[in-house]
Design an enzyme around this catalytic site. Sequence first.
Site, PDB file in Angstrom:
ATOM      1  CB  SER A 157      -0.791  -0.030   1.127  1.00 50.10           C
ATOM      2  OG  SER A 157      -0.174  -0.206   2.240  1.00 50.10           O
ATOM      3  CG  HIS A 185      -3.575  -1.123  -2.440  1.00 52.40           C
ATOM      4  ND1 HIS A 185      -4.201   0.342  -2.169  1.00 52.40           N
ATOM      5  CD2 HIS A 185      -3.451  -1.431  -1.078  1.00 52.40           C
ATOM      6  CE1 HIS A 185      -4.304   0.642  -0.782  1.00 52.40           C
ATOM      7  NE2 HIS A 185      -3.678  -0.235  -0.142  1.00 52.40           N
ATOM      8  CE  LYS A 217      -7.200   0.495   0.377  1.00 53.85           C
ATOM      9  NZ  LYS A 217      -7.995   0.061   1.419  1.00 53.85           N
TER      10      LYS A 217
HETATM   11  N1  PMP Z   1      -5.226  -4.094   3.524  1.00 55.93           N
HETATM   12  C1  PMP Z   1      -4.599  -3.258   2.815  1.00 55.93           C
HETATM   13  C2  PMP Z   1      -3.391  -3.634   2.151  1.00 55.93           C
HETATM   14  C3  PMP Z   1      -5.032  -1.711   2.900  1.00 55.93           C
HETATM   15  O1  PMP Z   1      -4.402  -0.876   2.268  1.00 55.93           O
HETATM   16  C4  PMP Z   1      -6.377  -1.477   3.806  1.00 55.93           C
HETATM   17  C5  PMP Z   1      -6.708   0.016   3.646  1.00 55.93           C
HETATM   18  N2  PMP Z   1      -5.980   1.049   3.433  1.00 55.93           N
HETATM   19  C6  PMP Z   1      -6.666  -2.464   4.212  1.00 55.93           C
HETATM   20  C7  PMP Z   1      -6.548  -3.647   4.421  1.00 55.93           C
HETATM   21  C8  PMP Z   1      -8.126  -2.055   5.148  1.00 55.93           C
HETATM   22  O2  PMP Z   1      -9.182  -1.932   4.446  1.00 55.93           O
HETATM   23  P1  PMP Z   1     -10.562  -0.940   4.775  1.00 55.93           P
HETATM   24  O3  PMP Z   1     -10.017   0.483   4.597  1.00 55.93           O
HETATM   25  O4  PMP Z   1     -11.779  -1.534   4.361  1.00 55.93           O
HETATM   26  O5  PMP Z   1     -10.737  -1.310   6.215  1.00 55.93           O
END
Ligand code: PMP
Length: 369
Positions: A157, A185, A217
């Site tokens: 991320s 992602h 996303k």
């Molecule tokens: N996994 C990854 C790799 C993320 O980037 C994120 C959120 N930024 C999440 C899980 C968590 O997802 P959510 O925002 O739906 O809680």
Amino acid sequence: MRTITRVEGPCVESNGQRLLAFCSNDYLGLAQDSRLIAAWKQAADESGVGSGSAHLICGHRREHAELEEALAEWTGRERALLFSTGYMANLGVTQALLQRGELCVQDKLNHACLLDGAQLAGATLKRYPHADVDAAARQLHSDDEACALLATDGVFSMDGDIAPLPELAMLCARESATLMVDDAHGLGVLGDDGAGSVAEAGLSERDVPVLMATLGKALGCSGAFVAGPASLIDGLVQFARTYIYTTAMPPALAAATHCAVTLARTENWRREKLNALIQRFRQGAEQLGLPLMASRTAIQPLLLGDAQRALEASRALEAKGLLVVAIRPPTVPQGQARLRITLSAAHEEAHVDQLLEALASLRLAGAPV
Ligand code: PMP
């Protein structure tokens, strides 16, 4: 915390200022699509707003069931299970699959919720240096239990690079470990019809039995799902506490997300446009000597090193009408502060050029400090 008062394509309004944003994860530009909005409205008219209860009580509606089927089909999995957020999905899976003291091996740069999940489960958590398959092998091998879980982000991320999935899958097969991929992602962005990093790597449910991805996303909605064999999904329904003890997502959200899945699968032009913008940005940034990282995804960070330098760059961009966030420790390792630039099919070439022009004026070229 910034309050956004208006959103229009890739632009936002905040404190009365209109800013061109490069920080949303709406990679395919679906969040404001009129067809998603229509699906949401129609489902809200038919089903109301709240689901009323947890899935296992009486909150599991037709809209949820249909979305789960569509997600399973898209990702080539036997079944899929919805969670209200990605954070909850990762906590739920790790807590359901890992007994206290069992081994969980993870990439050091995995998202916080995967790490938190292993800790919450009381597992023995070992973190290998980023993308280092040999180190992961040593960590797996050091344990004589056969039920270890190896968890990795598909696309990281904060770096935008892709995990060495074929090598990790081979390692897990050799060591009888279970491979879990968080493709938050990658889904929608990678693979021929957007089925994600695992599909792009040519891996199946056998290789990656636990696939998790988020809906907030590239799909432009909110929530998450876990997909895999029916036995996994049945187990999660029985044991994942973040599934059992929480209100099911609004059915209208599930309906809008179902529409987003159809569009993400079929509107290839979104991925093509995104990829063309990524290339345009990388070529321009390279010409300017900007500190690009090795990423071919929508996440295109510029590694600045010093946290203050990243913050100042972000402020200078804002003064020029651009919203680009600075990511600093502890979200990233010490000395690796960066501008996390994200691109979207909602951007146009002129937007990327505007960003490059603004970055050129900041004199960011050169090695990180
Ligand atoms: N996994 C990854 C790799 C993320 O980037 C994120 C959120 N930024 C999440 C899980 C968590 O997802 P959510 O925002 O739906 O809680």
